[in-house]
Design a protein around this motif. Sequence first.
Motif, PDB file in Angstrom:
ATOM      1  N   MET A 273       0.821  -1.195   0.000  1.00 34.97           N
ATOM      2  CA  MET A 273       0.000   0.000   0.000  1.00 34.97           C
ATOM      3  C   MET A 273       0.866   1.259   0.000  1.00 34.97           C
ATOM      4  N   LYS A 274       2.028   1.173   0.661  1.00 34.00           N
ATOM      5  CA  LYS A 274       2.912   2.328   0.730  1.00 34.00           C
ATOM      6  C   LYS A 274       3.447   2.687  -0.660  1.00 34.00           C
ATOM      7  N   LYS A 275       3.797   1.665  -1.464  1.00 33.47           N
ATOM      8  CA  LYS A 275       4.282   1.913  -2.827  1.00 33.47           C
ATOM      9  C   LYS A 275       3.212   2.623  -3.659  1.00 33.47           C
ATOM     10  N   TYR A 276       1.981   2.203  -3.492  1.00 28.91           N
ATOM     11  CA  TYR A 276       0.882   2.797  -4.248  1.00 28.91           C
ATOM     12  C   TYR A 276       0.692   4.265  -3.868  1.00 28.91           C
ATOM     13  N   LEU A 277       0.729   4.579  -2.592  1.00 26.53           N
ATOM     14  CA  LEU A 277       0.555   5.961  -2.151  1.00 26.53           C
ATOM     15  C   LEU A 277       1.702   6.847  -2.630  1.00 26.53           C
ATOM     16  N   ILE A 278       2.916   6.321  -2.613  1.00 28.79           N
ATOM     17  CA  ILE A 278       4.052   7.087  -3.128  1.00 28.79           C
ATOM     18  C   ILE A 278       3.885   7.332  -4.620  1.00 28.79           C
ATOM     19  N   PHE A 279       3.458   6.305  -5.342  1.00 29.95           N
ATOM     20  CA  PHE A 279       3.241   6.448  -6.778  1.00 29.95           C
ATOM     21  C   PHE A 279       2.167   7.495  -7.070  1.00 29.95           C
ATOM     22  N   ILE A 280       1.053   7.432  -6.382  1.00 32.04           N
ATOM     23  CA  ILE A 280      -0.033   8.388  -6.612  1.00 32.04           C
ATOM     24  C   ILE A 280       0.425   9.803  -6.291  1.00 32.04           C
ATOM     25  N   PHE A 281       1.148   9.986  -5.196  1.00 32.80           N
ATOM     26  CA  PHE A 281       1.647  11.303  -4.833  1.00 32.80           C
ATOM     27  C   PHE A 281       2.589  11.835  -5.914  1.00 32.80           C
ATOM     28  N   CYS A 282       3.526  11.017  -6.372  1.00 33.91           N
ATOM     29  CA  CYS A 282       4.470  11.441  -7.412  1.00 33.91           C
ATOM     30  C   CYS A 282       3.745  11.751  -8.719  1.00 33.91           C
ATOM     31  N   PHE A 283       2.773  10.923  -9.061  1.00 33.56           N
ATOM     32  CA  PHE A 283       2.036  11.130 -10.299  1.00 33.56           C
ATOM     33  C   PHE A 283       1.266  12.445 -10.270  1.00 33.56           C
ATOM     34  N   VAL A 284       0.570  12.693  -9.193  1.00 38.48           N
ATOM     35  CA  VAL A 284      -0.214  13.930  -9.083  1.00 38.48           C
ATOM     36  C   VAL A 284       0.705  15.144  -9.099  1.00 38.48           C
ATOM     37  N   LEU A 285       1.820  15.064  -8.388  1.00 41.55           N
ATOM     38  CA  LEU A 285       2.756  16.176  -8.350  1.00 41.55           C
ATOM     39  C   LEU A 285       3.348  16.459  -9.730  1.00 41.55           C
ATOM     40  N   LEU A 286       3.794  15.418 -10.421  1.00 41.66           N
ATOM     41  CA  LEU A 286       4.368  15.606 -11.765  1.00 41.66           C
ATOM     42  C   LEU A 286       3.311  16.080 -12.763  1.00 41.66           C
ATOM     43  N   TYR A 287       2.098  15.580 -12.625  1.00 41.94           N
ATOM     44  CA  TYR A 287       1.037  15.999 -13.546  1.00 41.94           C
ATOM     45  C   TYR A 287       0.691  17.473 -13.359  1.00 41.94           C
ATOM     46  N   ILE A 288       0.645  17.933 -12.120  1.00 45.62           N
ATOM     47  CA  ILE A 288       0.362  19.347 -11.860  1.00 45.62           C
ATOM     48  C   ILE A 288       1.482  20.224 -12.403  1.00 45.62           C
ATOM     49  N   VAL A 289       2.724  19.814 -12.185  1.00 44.33           N
ATOM     50  CA  VAL A 289       3.864  20.573 -12.717  1.00 44.33           C
ATOM     51  C   VAL A 289       3.809  20.614 -14.235  1.00 44.33           C
ATOM     52  N   PHE A 290       3.498  19.480 -14.865  1.00 43.38           N
ATOM     53  CA  PHE A 290       3.387  19.431 -16.322  1.00 43.38           C
ATOM     54  C   PHE A 290       2.291  20.370 -16.827  1.00 43.38           C
ATOM     55  N   GLN A 291       1.150  20.380 -16.176  1.00 45.68           N
ATOM     56  CA  GLN A 291       0.048  21.237 -16.596  1.00 45.68           C
ATOM     57  C   GLN A 291       0.405  22.713 -16.460  1.00 45.68           C
ATOM     58  N   ILE A 292       1.061  23.072 -15.364  1.00 51.25           N
ATOM     59  CA  ILE A 292       1.450  24.469 -15.157  1.00 51.25           C
ATOM     60  C   ILE A 292       2.478  24.898 -16.195  1.00 51.25           C
ATOM     61  N   LEU A 293       3.494  24.064 -16.422  1.00 51.62           N
ATOM     62  CA  LEU A 293       4.530  24.416 -17.396  1.00 51.62           C
ATOM     63  C   LEU A 293       3.990  24.474 -18.825  1.00 51.62           C
ATOM     64  N   SER A 294       3.108  23.546 -19.182  1.00 47.80           N
ATOM     65  CA  SER A 294       2.559  23.579 -20.539  1.00 47.80           C
ATOM     66  C   SER A 294       1.635  24.791 -20.717  1.00 47.80           C
ATOM     67  N   GLY A 295       0.880  25.147 -19.685  1.00 49.32           N
ATOM     68  CA  GLY A 295       0.043  26.345 -19.761  1.00 49.32           C
ATOM     69  C   GLY A 295       0.872  27.603 -19.878  1.00 49.32           C
ATOM     70  N   TRP A 296       1.972  27.664 -19.123  1.00 50.86           N
ATOM     71  CA  TRP A 296       2.871  28.806 -19.196  1.00 50.86           C
ATOM     72  C   TRP A 296       3.496  28.913 -20.585  1.00 50.86           C
ATOM     73  N   LEU A 297       3.936  27.783 -21.137  1.00 48.46           N
ATOM     74  CA  LEU A 297       4.560  27.777 -22.457  1.00 48.46           C
ATOM     75  C   LEU A 297       3.562  28.176 -23.541  1.00 48.46           C
ATOM     76  N   LEU A 298       2.355  27.637 -23.477  1.00 46.41           N
ATOM     77  CA  LEU A 298       1.342  27.983 -24.475  1.00 46.41           C
ATOM     78  C   LEU A 298       0.962  29.457 -24.398  1.00 46.41           C
ATOM     79  N   THR A 299       0.891  29.992 -23.187  1.00 40.08           N
ATOM     80  CA  THR A 299       0.573  31.409 -23.026  1.00 40.08           C
ATOM     81  C   THR A 299       1.709  32.286 -23.536  1.00 40.08           C
TER      82      THR A 299
END
Length: 78
Positions: free
Chosen positions: A1-27
Amino acid sequence: MKKYLIFIFCFVLLYIVFQILSGWLLTALYTPDISSISNIASQEVVSGQASIISFFATLLVATLAYFLSQKIFTTSKK
């Protein structure tokens, strides 16, 4: 269960960073259409279309999150 929670946390964090950077670049790279200035009376809103590129970007972020979570999990065992 710990591996899954770490994975979900990393995924959400990287996805948010990706969305912010792509929005900044497109703007930053946006150039307005000069030909539409003469037609000011039109109040039409044009939204973007979904593409296969966003799907592959999400897969890339998920893969990075998986490998990052594996690295964090293995280094915490030492």
